[in-house]
Design a protein around this motif. Structure first.
Motif, mmCIF file in Angstrom:
data_model
loop_
_atom_site.group_PDB
_atom_site.id
_atom_site.type_symbol
_atom_site.label_atom_id
_atom_site.label_comp_id
_atom_site.label_asym_id
_atom_site.label_seq_id
_atom_site.Cartn_x
_atom_site.Cartn_y
_atom_site.Cartn_z
ATOM 1 N N LEU A 1 -44.052 -7.923 10.681
ATOM 2 C CA LEU A 1 -45.033 -8.494 9.760
ATOM 3 C C LEU A 1 -46.095 -7.466 9.389
ATOM 4 N N THR A 2 -46.453 -7.410 8.108
ATOM 5 C CA THR A 2 -47.575 -6.591 7.653
ATOM 6 C C THR A 2 -48.609 -7.480 6.984
ATOM 7 N N ALA A 3 -49.863 -7.056 7.039
ATOM 8 C CA ALA A 3 -50.949 -7.844 6.464
ATOM 9 C C ALA A 3 -51.968 -6.912 5.828
ATOM 10 N N LYS A 4 -52.839 -7.489 5.017
ATOM 11 C CA LYS A 4 -53.916 -6.742 4.380
ATOM 12 C C LYS A 4 -55.260 -7.180 4.947
ATOM 13 N N ILE A 5 -56.200 -6.255 4.959
ATOM 14 C CA ILE A 5 -57.574 -6.588 5.333
ATOM 15 C C ILE A 5 -58.250 -7.140 4.082
ATOM 16 N N VAL A 6 -58.683 -8.388 4.148
ATOM 17 C CA VAL A 6 -59.253 -9.033 2.963
ATOM 18 C C VAL A 6 -60.767 -9.139 3.024
ATOM 19 N N LYS A 7 -61.341 -8.901 4.234
ATOM 20 C CA LYS A 7 -62.797 -8.996 4.338
ATOM 21 C C LYS A 7 -63.275 -8.309 5.611
ATOM 22 N N VAL A 8 -64.431 -7.639 5.514
ATOM 23 C CA VAL A 8 -65.104 -7.080 6.687
ATOM 24 C C VAL A 8 -66.283 -7.992 6.992
ATOM 25 N N LYS B 1 -51.638 -7.962 18.323
ATOM 26 C CA LYS B 1 -52.262 -6.704 17.927
ATOM 27 C C LYS B 1 -51.597 -6.148 16.673
ATOM 28 N N PHE B 2 -52.398 -5.561 15.809
ATOM 29 C CA PHE B 2 -51.920 -4.912 14.586
ATOM 30 C C PHE B 2 -52.374 -3.458 14.577
ATOM 31 N N MET B 3 -51.501 -2.563 14.112
ATOM 32 C CA MET B 3 -51.862 -1.175 13.887
ATOM 33 C C MET B 3 -52.358 -1.040 12.447
ATOM 34 N N VAL B 4 -53.584 -0.540 12.286
ATOM 35 C CA VAL B 4 -54.155 -0.333 10.953
ATOM 36 C C VAL B 4 -53.738 1.050 10.472
ATOM 37 N N GLN B 5 -53.185 1.099 9.256
ATOM 38 C CA GLN B 5 -52.674 2.351 8.712
ATOM 39 C C GLN B 5 -53.163 2.560 7.285
ATOM 40 N N ILE B 6 -53.422 3.802 6.938
ATOM 41 C CA ILE B 6 -53.672 4.175 5.546
ATOM 42 C C ILE B 6 -52.367 4.753 4.995
ATOM 43 N N ILE B 7 -51.889 4.184 3.895
ATOM 44 C CA ILE B 7 -50.593 4.570 3.326
ATOM 45 C C ILE B 7 -50.811 5.508 2.134
ATOM 46 N N GLU B 8 -50.269 6.710 2.236
ATOM 47 C CA GLU B 8 -50.275 7.661 1.121
ATOM 48 C C GLU B 8 -48.863 7.764 0.557
ATOM 49 N N LEU B 9 -48.779 8.162 -0.697
ATOM 50 C CA LEU B 9 -47.473 8.416 -1.307
ATOM 51 C C LEU B 9 -47.234 9.916 -1.322
ATOM 52 N N GLN C 1 -52.959 -0.927 5.358
ATOM 53 C CA GLN C 1 -51.991 -1.921 5.817
ATOM 54 C C GLN C 1 -52.108 -2.134 7.317
ATOM 55 N N CYS C 2 -51.915 -3.385 7.732
ATOM 56 C CA CYS C 2 -51.911 -3.717 9.159
ATOM 57 C C CYS C 2 -50.496 -4.154 9.542
ATOM 58 N N SER C 3 -49.908 -3.474 10.511
ATOM 59 C CA SER C 3 -48.537 -3.783 10.937
ATOM 60 C C SER C 3 -48.564 -4.395 12.327
ATOM 61 N N LEU C 4 -47.907 -5.550 12.467
ATOM 62 C CA LEU C 4 -47.858 -6.230 13.763
ATOM 63 C C LEU C 4 -47.140 -5.360 14.785
ATOM 64 N N ILE C 5 -47.756 -5.195 15.939
ATOM 65 C CA ILE C 5 -47.142 -4.447 17.028
ATOM 66 C C ILE C 5 -46.190 -5.386 17.774
#
Length: 213
Positions: free
Chosen positions: A124-131, A152-160, A206-210
């Motif tokens: 599962l992946t999710a987005k951060i919608v609010k701080v 737990k989710f791993m927060v990642q910055i995705i580049e192309l 992106q947040c990826s479920l561990i």
């Protein structure tokens, strides 16, 4: 999100029906032209479905047993690339009254294996919608997607890079509270909050479920 293509004809019939005069004053019409496009297709083929007759002492049929084996592939629509075929082998069913019920029982024996395959292979992946504050984030994943307190989710910055996604890990967040069916509040470090706030405009976070195996 699973899109059922086997019912597509019925859905289209209902959409056309709702365009008729009989529904002009209806308050619960669905939005037209809002169907979801599939990003992946699940395909596969049956390898075998042996059905066995269980006989009485006099040779009459007392019941049926069955097993099933099939292979499954997931194809990415945008590229046409498929993953390696995954094989599933069901256990021989208990004795049933008909061949159909025996095959259904054999299929049920694979249900947990299929669930585990998708859980691990397509996490599962999710987005951060609010701080919310300096230590709390809200993600768009909750009860309806099986997220639980403590996950737990791993927060990642995705580049192309060269047209392909390149993820960089920036830290782990932990679900501390579920907010309705679709959202969860998560504990985060100040480092993660700072990285999110300083991310370049247009960057994909992106947040990826561990996965717990």
């Amino acid at each position: 999100i699973v899109v059922d293509r086997t019912s597509r004809d019925k859905v289209e019939e209902e959409l056309e029906l709702q365009k008729s005069e009989a529904f002009l004053d209806s308050k619960n019409l669905v939005q037209q032209d809002a169907a979801l496009g599939a990003s992946m297709l699940v395909t596969g083929h049956i390898v075998k479905i042996p059905v066995y007759r269980v006989l009485n002492g006099d040779g009459t049929v007392r019941g049926y047993k069955a097993s099933v084996a099939f292979q499954l592939k997931v194809v990415e629509v945008s590229t046409g690339i498929s993953n390696e075929a995954q094989s599933f082998q069901g256990k021989t069913s208990k004795e049933m009254l008909s061949p159909e019920s025996a095959v259904t029982a054999a299929m049920q024996s694979i249900k947990d294996d299929i669930y585990e395959y998708f859980r691990i292979s397509f996490s599962l992946t999710a987005k951060i919608v609010k701080v919310l504050d300096k230590k709390t984030l809200v993600i768009n994943a909750g009860k309806e997607t099986g997220v639980k307190v403590g996950d737990k989710f791993m927060v990642q910055i995705i580049e192309l890079l060269d047209g392909k996604p390149y993820p960089s890990d920036i830290g782990t967040i932990t679900v501390k509270k579920q907010s309705g069916a679709s959202f969860s509040e998560c504990d985060a470090t100040s480092k993660i909050i700072s990285a999110i706030n300083s991310a370049q405009q247009g960057a994909v976070i992106q947040c990826s479920l561990i996965i717990k195996k």
